[in-house]
Design an enzyme around this catalytic site. Structure first.
Site, short mmCIF file in Angstrom:
data_model
loop_
_atom_site.label_atom_id
_atom_site.label_comp_id
_atom_site.label_asym_id
_atom_site.label_seq_id
_atom_site.Cartn_x
_atom_site.Cartn_y
_atom_site.Cartn_z
N ASP A 815 0.87 -1.18 0.00
CA ASP A 815 0.00 0.00 0.00
C ASP A 815 0.92 1.24 0.00
OD1 ASP A 815 -2.90 1.02 0.41
OD2 ASP A 815 -1.69 2.17 1.88
N LEU A 816 0.62 2.20 -0.94
CA LEU A 816 1.48 3.38 -1.06
C LEU A 816 1.22 4.36 0.09
CD1 LEU A 816 1.24 4.04 -4.93
CD2 LEU A 816 2.96 2.76 -3.65
N ASP A 858 -4.19 2.26 -4.88
CA ASP A 858 -2.74 2.25 -4.69
C ASP A 858 -2.27 0.97 -4.03
OD1 ASP A 858 -3.95 2.64 -2.29
OD2 ASP A 858 -2.61 4.26 -1.61
#
Length: 958
Positions: A815-816, A858
């Site tokens: 996960d960004l 993302d």
């Protein structure tokens, strides 16, 4: 034709032994009377000899008994004299007192003087042994012991002593004694020896009684007194020589028996004196018997000669009839010839063959001989009419032969008796002629003698009728066979050692030949190709084992060059010397052509259905079209206006070197007709020739066409996407192959192939579109990475590989960090651009065995395969350290600006953290959120699921 085993055997044996029959008959004829006379004479002579033996035996018994009676009388006389002497010794008081007084001695001497036979006389004491007085001068005081004497049964006071040799008298004597009886007390004994010579003297017998050899036997000792006399005192045992006959006559009252020996010579002498008269009679009887035998033998020889001549005639008739029955071609000729031969060879007066009409009256089918007898004759088959009770009518009804001994003595022949006797007919016979197992006609013959049909002639006549029946059946079968063969719709060949012996008319009709064109020719000439002949040749092994064989679809060559397709069926015949078989040829050209055309179409359909590309499709189509079809070569090619021939696919004979046609396609070819393939390409339509070889006789391509036997050729265009793409050429080794149906088939084949190529093109386009659509469905549109669907398909496969290989798999969820800020600051377009760059950067830093997918927004998932289970964590950490470089540099999001983001990763290991894909993703997600919550204090940008505190609570059930 059938010849009876009995008649053949009889004829051969009878003639073979005829040479020795006469000597044998003479031996029997003359030897039998001699044997009879010899046996009877022997019996008579034996009886006569036994009579002589009995007669001589009776005479010997009579004379022996007379001699025995004479001896008895002598002994009785001697004992009487001794009794008288004893009486002379008694005194006035009737007593004998010793010593003897002179007067008694004187008296005794005077008595002895009157009896000169008593040369010795002794008075013995009461003990019977002490000598009281004796006329001899002997000094003995004792005589022979009394125990050696035996009393005479009929006179108990008389005693006989042993026979012995007396030295005093010098001869053999018999001692005799008498005893005096005094008041119940034993007194003196008087004893005197009896000379055996006197005792056995035969002179007192009649002269005819003295012709025997008498022997007197003392039964007390078994001694022969006669031998003792002859041997003068030497004692010998009785004669033991066995004579032909011994007669014994006992001496009445005395222990003696007279034995008379009858010699064989005496019997034979007596027998031979009476034999000459009998022998003369027997010789005379033998002579009479021999004369009578001579008469019988000569008469029998004459009868046998007549019988042999008749039997020879009948055998000749039977042989000729059998030959005629085996060679005749029509019924009427056979029946008439049989009747004529019966008159010619067997000297019958009449021979006829007849059968009843619908009214049951017999009509003549054939007759020979005295036809006058048959004029207006009425013979019926009905049993209720007198005309139906004769031999012919009864044979018709019963099916059994009848032999009439005499017309005169047969009441059933009364309607024809007077006519027969007037014509000199005395006997006749009627025999059935069978056809199809039923009585068909009656064969009847008439003879001038009575009782002419003996057993042998009956057998021969029955054999003749059997041969007639077989001949009629043969003619009928031949007629049926001829009608069957000539009207059969199949060809029939009789083959011997691969050479045609016989054929029916339909065989030559099918082949377009004259009716006799095949007889005597080898079978190889009818086949279209050598290979077809070899097929039939190979079938001979099967026919030798199973006796039958069937070979289908054999190609034959008609005389006009057309091809004929037939089914062969062969049957081996029983022939020990040669290979003989019968073959039927069924014309199946139409059916076979249709079948092969259909087969070609089906083969093409199979080829286009199974092929995956145009080269395979064309190659398989060519190969299938030459397998069990009309064609032996098929090829697909292109011909340009100026360029060479390009072969795309080919199969069959001559197609391997088909490109050499290009060397002949020069300017000179314009002077001859173009090849069919060239014309079809140019005309863009079907072009064919049923004899390409003849049409190209002057072409440079002729040698190639001739070498490969290309006769009938057809080329049809293959259209692809509406345009001519290539030309398919069909080649057959036979002419006149292409007709309306075969041309239509070839068009359908090329049309089917063109449609298949079009379909192949369409399928390729559809497959391309499907592949593109499948790729879009499994890839993220923005980043080009695999999406959630692709991950769902991939991850279970990766876990299965790890299970098989005993390795570990790491599943990471990314996960960004700060991506929302990028979107808010620079806009969603800039955020999309960043995600595209990040996806490329992640993919570039992964190993070939690793996998990355975008779940959405993302969030990304990475999968690491091939990890060692014991070192999985260390290996994952090495890869993650390298992977983090993907976000360490800013990403240009606009023309002038860049943006920076971070990453948080949660990692779950297989099989340490879970066994299925969904659970591993869930664990990785928890680990990722745990890392995000501790972002400020964490040492690494990832967190391992195994380190979660609540790991035990979320563990999957086993």
């Amino acid at each position: 034709m059938r010849v009876s085993p009995f008649s053949s055997f009889f004829a051969v044996v009878y003639q073979a032994f005829n040479a020795i029959k006469k000597p044998a008959s003479a031996v029997v004829g003359y030897g039998l009377p001699v044997l009879v006379v010899a046996i009877c004479g022997t019996a008579v002579e034996f009886d006569e000899y036994q009579h002589v033996v009995a007669k001589i035996n009776e005479a010997a018994r009579r004379d022996s008994q007379a001699y025995a009676n004479l001896i008895m009388e002598r002994l009785d006389t001697r004992f009487t004299e001794l009794d008288m002497a004893l009486a002379a010794l008694r005194g006035s008081d009737n007593r004998i007192d010793p010593p003897l007084s002179p007067q008694v001695e004187m008296s005794l001497r005077h008595y002895l003087l009157s009896r000169p036979a008593y040369s010795t006389f002794s008075v013995l004491g009461a003990d019977g042994e002490s000598i009281q007085w004796s006329t001899s001068d002997q000094k003995k005081t004792r005589d022979e012991p009394l125990r050696d004497f035996s009393p005479v049964p009929k006179m108990p006071y008389h005693f006989l002593g042993p026979v012995h040799y007396s030295e005093t008298l010098g001869t053999v004597v018999l001692s005799m004694r008498v005893r005096e009886k005094d008041n119940g007390n034993a007194g003196y004994f008087l004893g005197s020896p009896y000379r055996i010579s006197r005792f056995l003297d035969e002179q007192e017998l009649p002269p005819d009684y003295r012709n025997w050899d008498f022997t007197v036997i003392d039964t007390r000792s078994g001694q022969s007194l006669t031998q003792l006399l002859h041997m003068q005192g030497q004692v010998h045992s009785p004669l033991s020589a066995r004579q032909e006959m011994v007669v014994l006559a006992p001496v009445p009252g005395y222990p003696f028996v007279v034995q008379t020996l009858v010699s064989s010579s005496r019997v034979w002498h007596t027998y031979s004196q009476q034999a000459p008269a009998r022998w003369s009679a027997e010789v005379l009887l033998l002579a009479l018997l021999l004369l009578f035998s001579e008469f019988l033998i000569r008469r029998r020889d004459r009868e046998q000669m007549v019988h042999l001549r008749r039997l020879t005639d009948f055998n000749t008739f039977m042989a000729q009839a059998s030959q005629c029955a085996s060679q005749a071609n029509d019924e009427a000729g056979l029946l008439q010839e049989i009747c004529d031969m019966a008159i010619r060879y067997t000297h019958f007066k009449i021979a006829l063959i007849t059968r009843p009409d619908e009214a049951q009256w017999f009509q003549m089918l054939a007759m020979s001989g005295a036809r006058a007898y048959l004029n207006n004759i009425a013979i019926s088959a009905r049993a209720d009419l007198p005309e139906g009770k004769g031999t012919i009518g009864r044979v018709w009804r019963t099916g059994l032969p009848l032999f009439n001994v005499s017309f005169s003595n047969n009441a059933t022949l009364a309607p024809w008796k007077e006519r027969a006797l007037r014509m000199g007919l005395r006997s006749n016979t009627a025999l059935p002629i069978y056809r199809d197992g039923k009585v068909w006609a009656v064969f009847s013959v008439y003879h001038e003698k009575v009782d002419i049909f003996d057993d042998q002639l009956q057998i021969l006549l029955k054999e003749v009728c059997i041969n007639i029946s077989m001949g009629l059946d043969r003619i009928y079968s031949q007629q049926l066979r001829t009608a069957f063969l000539d009207n059969s719709l199949v060809g029939i060949l009789l083959v011997k050692n691969r050479v045609v012996q016989m054929n029916n008319s339909y065989t030559t009709y099918m082949l377009g030949l004259e009716s006799d064109a095949l007889v005597g020719k080898p079978t190889e000439i009818i086949y279209a190709e050598k290979s077809e002949f070899n097929r039939i040749t190979e079938s001979y092994e099967q026919i030798a084992q199973n006796r039958t064989v069937r070979v289908t679809g054999v190609r034959l060559a008609r005389s006009d060059g057309q091809m004929l397709i037939v089914d062969f069926s062969g049957v081996k015949l029983s022939d020990l010397q040669n290979d003989v078989s019968v073959w039927t040829l069924e014309d199946v050209t139409s059916r076979e052509v249709a079948r092969r055309l259909y087969h070609a179409l089906v083969n093409t359909a199979d080829a286009v259905l199974l092929a995956t590309n145009e080269n395979e499709m064309c190659s398989r189509a060519c190969q299938d079209l030459v397998r069990d079809t009309l064609f032996h070569a098929v090829w697909i090619g292109r011909v340009s206006e100026l360029g060479p021939l390009e072969v795309l696919a080919h199969a069959g004979e001559g197609t391997e070197g088909i490109e050499q046609i290009n060397t002949n396609l020069d300017g000179d070819c314009s002077l001859s007709p173009p090849l069919v393939v060239t014309r079809a390409w140019r005309e863009k339509d079907v072009v064919y020739s049923n004899d390409e070889l003849a049409e190209q006789a002057d072409s440079p391509c002729f040698e190639f066409i001739y070498a490969n036997n290309w006769r009938a050729v057809l080329s049809a265009p293959i259209r692809r996407d509406g345009q001519i793409w290539a030309v398919m050429t069909f080649v057959s080794p036979q002419t006149q192959v292409f007709d309306e149906s075969s041309i239509a088939l070839c068009k359908r084949v090329t049309s089917l192939l063109g449609h298949a190529l079009d379909k192949l093109d369409v399928n390729r386009r559809i497959e391309g579109l499907q592949e593109q659509e499948a790729a879009r469905a499994r890839h993220d549109v923005l980043t080009g990475l695999p999406n959630r669907l692709a991950l769902t398909e991939y991850l279970p496969q990766a876990l299965a590989r790890a299970q098989r290989q005993a390795t570990s798999v790491a599943v990471g969820l990314i996960d960004l960090d700060g991506f929302k800020l990028v979107n808010d600051t620079y806009g969603h377009e800039a955020g999309d651009r960043l995600l595209q760059q990040l996806g490329q950067s992640l993919q570039a830093r992964l190993r070939q065995t690793d996998y990355v997918a975008r779940l959405g927004g993302d969030e990304f998932v990475v999968v690491f395969e091939g990890l060692t289970t014991a070192q999985a964590v260390e290996q994952v950490e090495v890869v993650l350290t390298t992977l983090h470089a993907a976000v360490e540099k800013p990403f240009p999001v606009t023309v002038d600006e860049t943006a920076t983001v971070g990453m948080t990763l949660g990692v779950a290991l297989y099989p340490q953290d879970g066994l299925d894909a969904e659970y591993l993703l869930k664990r990785a997600d928890k680990a990722m959120y745990h890392a995000k919550q501790n972002k400020k204090t964490r040492e690494k940008w990832w967190f391992m699921a195994k380190d979660l505190v609540d790991d035990a609570q979320d563990a999957p059930l086993p």
